[in-house]
Enzyme design. Structure first.
Site, PDB file in Angstrom:
ATOM      1  N   ASP A 147     -70.299  72.368 -57.382  1.00 31.57           N
ATOM      2  CA  ASP A 147     -70.252  73.409 -56.328  1.00 31.57           C
ATOM      3  C   ASP A 147     -71.572  74.170 -56.212  1.00 31.57           C
ATOM      4  OD1 ASP A 147     -67.633  72.771 -56.022  1.00 31.57           O
ATOM      5  OD2 ASP A 147     -66.831  74.577 -56.946  1.00 31.57           O
ATOM      6  N   CYS A 184     -51.772  58.664 -47.709  1.00 32.76           N
ATOM      7  CA  CYS A 184     -50.863  59.730 -47.238  1.00 32.76           C
ATOM      8  C   CYS A 184     -49.703  59.131 -46.447  1.00 32.76           C
ATOM      9  CB  CYS A 184     -51.607  60.711 -46.334  1.00 32.76           C
ATOM     10  SG  CYS A 184     -52.539  61.961 -47.233  1.00 32.76           S
ATOM     11  N   CYS A 234     -46.369  60.830 -44.549  1.00 35.63           N
ATOM     12  CA  CYS A 234     -46.045  62.141 -45.144  1.00 35.63           C
ATOM     13  C   CYS A 234     -46.754  63.275 -44.386  1.00 35.63           C
ATOM     14  CB  CYS A 234     -46.494  62.135 -46.608  1.00 35.63           C
ATOM     15  SG  CYS A 234     -46.293  63.717 -47.420  1.00 35.63           S
ATOM     16  N   CYS A 271     -47.578  68.676 -46.629  1.00 34.89           N
ATOM     17  CA  CYS A 271     -48.527  69.798 -46.761  1.00 34.89           C
ATOM     18  C   CYS A 271     -48.626  70.558 -45.429  1.00 34.89           C
ATOM     19  CB  CYS A 271     -49.895  69.309 -47.233  1.00 34.89           C
ATOM     20  SG  CYS A 271     -50.594  67.988 -46.231  1.00 34.89           S
ATOM     21  N   CYS A 320     -47.441  74.590 -45.271  1.00 34.08           N
ATOM     22  CA  CYS A 320     -48.479  75.629 -45.228  1.00 34.08           C
ATOM     23  C   CYS A 320     -47.921  76.876 -44.533  1.00 34.08           C
ATOM     24  CB  CYS A 320     -49.706  75.113 -44.486  1.00 34.08           C
ATOM     25  SG  CYS A 320     -50.936  76.414 -44.254  1.00 34.08           S
ATOM     26  N   CYS A 333     -56.411  80.126 -43.539  1.00 28.79           N
ATOM     27  CA  CYS A 333     -56.055  79.672 -44.888  1.00 28.79           C
ATOM     28  C   CYS A 333     -56.051  80.828 -45.904  1.00 28.79           C
ATOM     29  CB  CYS A 333     -57.034  78.584 -45.321  1.00 28.79           C
ATOM     30  SG  CYS A 333     -56.759  78.017 -46.991  1.00 28.79           S
TER      31      CYS A 333
HETATM   32  S1  SF4 Z   1     -48.559  66.258 -48.939  1.00 32.61           S
HETATM   33 FE1  SF4 Z   1     -50.247  66.060 -47.507  1.00 32.61          FE
HETATM   34  S2  SF4 Z   1     -51.955  65.312 -48.728  1.00 32.61           S
HETATM   35 FE2  SF4 Z   1     -50.075  64.920 -49.905  1.00 32.61          FE
HETATM   36  S3  SF4 Z   1     -49.483  62.824 -49.352  1.00 32.61           S
HETATM   37 FE3  SF4 Z   1     -48.390  64.232 -48.004  1.00 32.61          FE
HETATM   38  S4  SF4 Z   1     -49.725  64.337 -46.194  1.00 32.61           S
HETATM   39 FE4  SF4 Z   1     -50.969  63.514 -47.851  1.00 32.61          FE
HETATM   40  S1  SF4 Z   2     -52.827  78.502 -46.744  1.00 34.91           S
HETATM   41 FE1  SF4 Z   2     -54.534  77.102 -47.217  1.00 34.91          FE
HETATM   42  S2  SF4 Z   2     -54.260  76.608 -49.387  1.00 34.91           S
HETATM   43 FE2  SF4 Z   2     -52.316  77.495 -48.674  1.00 34.91          FE
HETATM   44  S3  SF4 Z   2     -51.036  75.767 -48.049  1.00 34.91           S
HETATM   45 FE3  SF4 Z   2     -52.160  76.428 -46.232  1.00 34.91          FE
HETATM   46  S4  SF4 Z   2     -54.026  75.192 -46.174  1.00 34.91           S
HETATM   47 FE4  SF4 Z   2     -53.148  75.011 -48.253  1.00 34.91          FE
END
Ligand code: SF4
Ligand code: SF4
Length: 330
Positions: free
Chosen positions: A121, A176, A179, A182, A186, A202
């Protein structure tokens, strides 16, 4: 296989290699052009973008990059009233121990490298792009690098070297599939369907990098998250059933010492610097971290404490407190 020799590989470390050269990423350029980097303007600086796009500019006579993945998975426990922090901040700052691990690896294995430069980083490297292109994983819809064996609770580091490596593998496939966990999980809708992540929404960005007021559309969904957000990692099926890190720096007692939300909201700069010395939490800054705790207090209904903060301080905390108290919708 990097070289035909026995290597001393620390546990929980994976690595691969890639030649230096063009790493132009259309995804990254589009992300910057969409201003999804929010206030992190350093990410858009032309010199940085130039070096990100051409890794041969990172070091004179550079020929290849060894890319490292370090597993930092561990149990991250929370207690009510103390706020939640991202797993990676629940132990000592990886910026301190990971570069040391890479340097040790490079030195102990005597890779015929006369010169190398370590990055964790610290420079204009597009770490996830490098890891992806060197076959260490794919970039998931949550924008995290996912390694099929370790999941996405990994740090990425790199050593730019003058070592010529011919043997490198093709990019990993995107696993992925269909799916969308995520995206659906979020809390702020920060992950777009085209798999770009809008930092303006975020929680991780706001609690760590934002140096100003956090807008209500985000703060109302922060719950008790006071540093980072692991939600899009935690829900990812590729993180299920993976092994915890055996690295002593990761396994050691939870760090830094936990503090109650009201103590964080009222903390002074000297105490913050002393208590969080050596912790990734320092990145949030004293006022930013106190602001996050203030929001967590508000979200748990402790409005009187928020009023007290507004009366007591003249810094960012006061501005955030006034915004919260002015909100008529809750
Ligand atoms: S949760 Fe999001 S990053 Fe993980 S496999 Fe599913 S689509 Fe991909
Ligand atoms: S707020 Fe940001 S870190 Fe939290 S689930 Fe959403 S994208 Fe991911």
């Amino acid at each position: 296989m990097l070289l035909d020799q026995d290597l001393s590989i620390p546990p929980d470390l994976e690595f691969s290699s890639i030649r230096v050269g063009s790493l132009y990423s259309e995804t990254y350029s589009n992300w910057i052009n969409s201003r999804y980097h929010a206030s992190m303007s350093y990410l858009a600086r032309s010199e940085r973008v130039m070096k990100s796009n051409d890794t041969s500019l990172l070091m004179q006579n550079s020929k290849s990059i060894i890319v490292f993945l370090l597993n930092y998975r561990r149990k991250n426990s929370f207690r009510e009233g103390y706020g939640r922090i991202a797993t990676y901040a629940s132990f000592g700052d990886y910026h301190k121990f990971f570069p040391r691990l890479i340097d040790k690896f490079m030195t102990e294995n005597k890779l015929f490298v006369s010169n190398f430069k370590t990055y964790v980083d610290t420079g204009p490297l597009l770490e996830r792009g490098l890891a992806k292109n060197s076959s260490l994983g794919w970039v998931g819809k949550n924008s995290m690098l996912i390694n099929s064996a370790m999941g996405s609770f990994t740090f990425i580091g790199a050593a730019v070297t003058d070592l010529c490596i011919d043997n490198f593998s093709p990019s990993s496939s995107d696993l992925c599939g269909k799916c969308t966990k995520c995206i659906e999980s979020c809390p702020t809708g920060a992950i777009n369907l085209d798999r770009t992540l809008n930092s303006n929404l975020c929680i991780s960005y706001h609690t760590i990098e934002n140096r100003g007021i956090i807008p209500m559309e985000v703060s109302a969904r922060m719950d008790d998250m006071i540093f980072g957000c692991d939600i899009c990692n935690n829900v990812c099926p590729w993180n299920a059933g993976k092994r915890d890190s055996s690295l002593v720096e990761v396994r050691q007692e939870s760090y830094p010492p936990k503090m109650k939300l009201e103590d964080i909201a009222f903390i002074d700069k000297e105490s913050f610097n002393e208590i969080y010395r050596g912790s990734a939490i320092k990145r949030a800054t004293h006022e930013g971290f106190a602001r996050n705790a203030l929001i967590a207090l508000y979200n748990s209904g402790q409005k009187e404490l928020v009023r007290e903060v507004a009366r007591h301080f003249t810094d960012l905390r006061r501005d955030q407190a006034l915004l919260l108290l002015d909100d008529q919708s809750r």
